[in-house]
Write a protein that holds these residues in place. Structure first.
Motif, mmCIF file in Angstrom:
data_model
loop_
_atom_site.group_PDB
_atom_site.id
_atom_site.type_symbol
_atom_site.label_atom_id
_atom_site.label_comp_id
_atom_site.label_asym_id
_atom_site.label_seq_id
_atom_site.Cartn_x
_atom_site.Cartn_y
_atom_site.Cartn_z
ATOM 1 N N ALA A 51 17.334 -58.643 -0.831
ATOM 2 C CA ALA A 51 16.065 -59.119 -1.379
ATOM 3 C C ALA A 51 16.288 -60.458 -2.066
ATOM 4 O O ALA A 51 17.435 -60.880 -2.273
ATOM 5 C CB ALA A 51 15.496 -58.093 -2.358
ATOM 6 N N ARG A 52 15.183 -61.104 -2.418
ATOM 7 C CA ARG A 52 15.235 -62.397 -3.113
ATOM 8 C C ARG A 52 14.558 -62.240 -4.471
ATOM 9 O O ARG A 52 13.419 -61.790 -4.545
ATOM 10 C CB ARG A 52 14.547 -63.468 -2.284
ATOM 11 N N LEU A 53 15.282 -62.630 -5.518
ATOM 12 C CA LEU A 53 14.797 -62.521 -6.891
ATOM 13 C C LEU A 53 14.606 -63.929 -7.452
ATOM 14 O O LEU A 53 15.576 -64.658 -7.636
ATOM 15 C CB LEU A 53 15.804 -61.740 -7.740
ATOM 16 N N PRO A 54 13.348 -64.340 -7.737
ATOM 17 C CA PRO A 54 13.106 -65.689 -8.249
ATOM 18 C C PRO A 54 13.295 -65.765 -9.770
ATOM 19 O O PRO A 54 12.359 -65.560 -10.537
ATOM 20 C CB PRO A 54 11.645 -65.951 -7.857
ATOM 21 N N LEU A 55 14.504 -66.055 -10.211
ATOM 22 C CA LEU A 55 14.789 -66.213 -11.639
ATOM 23 C C LEU A 55 14.400 -67.612 -12.090
ATOM 24 O O LEU A 55 14.317 -68.530 -11.261
ATOM 25 C CB LEU A 55 16.272 -65.975 -11.902
ATOM 26 N N PRO A 56 14.167 -67.818 -13.392
ATOM 27 C CA PRO A 56 13.825 -69.165 -13.873
ATOM 28 C C PRO A 56 14.882 -70.220 -13.496
ATOM 29 O O PRO A 56 14.537 -71.378 -13.274
ATOM 30 C CB PRO A 56 13.741 -68.985 -15.394
ATOM 31 N N ALA A 57 16.141 -69.821 -13.376
ATOM 32 C CA ALA A 57 17.208 -70.766 -13.017
ATOM 33 C C ALA A 57 17.309 -70.994 -11.512
ATOM 34 O O ALA A 57 18.097 -71.813 -11.066
ATOM 35 C CB ALA A 57 18.542 -70.258 -13.560
ATOM 36 N N GLY A 58 16.527 -70.272 -10.718
ATOM 37 C CA GLY A 58 16.556 -70.423 -9.269
ATOM 38 C C GLY A 58 16.540 -69.075 -8.570
ATOM 39 O O GLY A 58 16.764 -68.032 -9.181
#
Length: 119
Positions: A51-58
């Protein structure tokens, strides 16, 4: 199947579109790691899936280690279900910190509303 079957004879909910999971809360559980709770907007996800997790750092590529639905471990979460996802590839150190507290306290507010997608 008998009336006491664990499956209950019900079929899994139908899947529409790609997997999208909206984050409602994030917890750091000792020994277990970071757990994201929320609900599946569309599609389905299985344990072991990427999966892809959109964190504030990217955006971070993660793997779904375990899934819980209604406080029971399951191998799959599908559209319309509330779930908890334990993700491999993200640690507490990757999460935002509250700078007003000297950076020592996790700040999960920026993570609420993020969408985890299949990846």
């Amino acid at each position: 199947m008998g009336i006491f079957s664990r499956r209950g004879g019900s079929e899994p909910p139908p899947v529409h579109g790609p997997f999208r999971f909206v984050v409602e809360e994030v917890f750091v559980v000792p020994v277990r790691g970071v757990v994201f709770t929320g609900h599946v907007l569309s599609g389905a996800i299985c344990s072991g899936q990427r999966a892809r997790l959109p964190l504030p750092a990217g955006v971070r590529a993660v793997t779904v280690k375990t899934i819980e639905v209604r406080r029971r471990r399951r191998g799959r979460a599908a559209e319309g279900e509330e779930a908890a996802l334990h993700l491999a590839g993200v640690t507490a150190a990757d999460l935002p910190r509250d700078l007003a507290a000297g950076g020592a306290v996790l700040d999960t507010r920026p993570l609420r509303g993020l969408e985890i997608t299949e990846g």
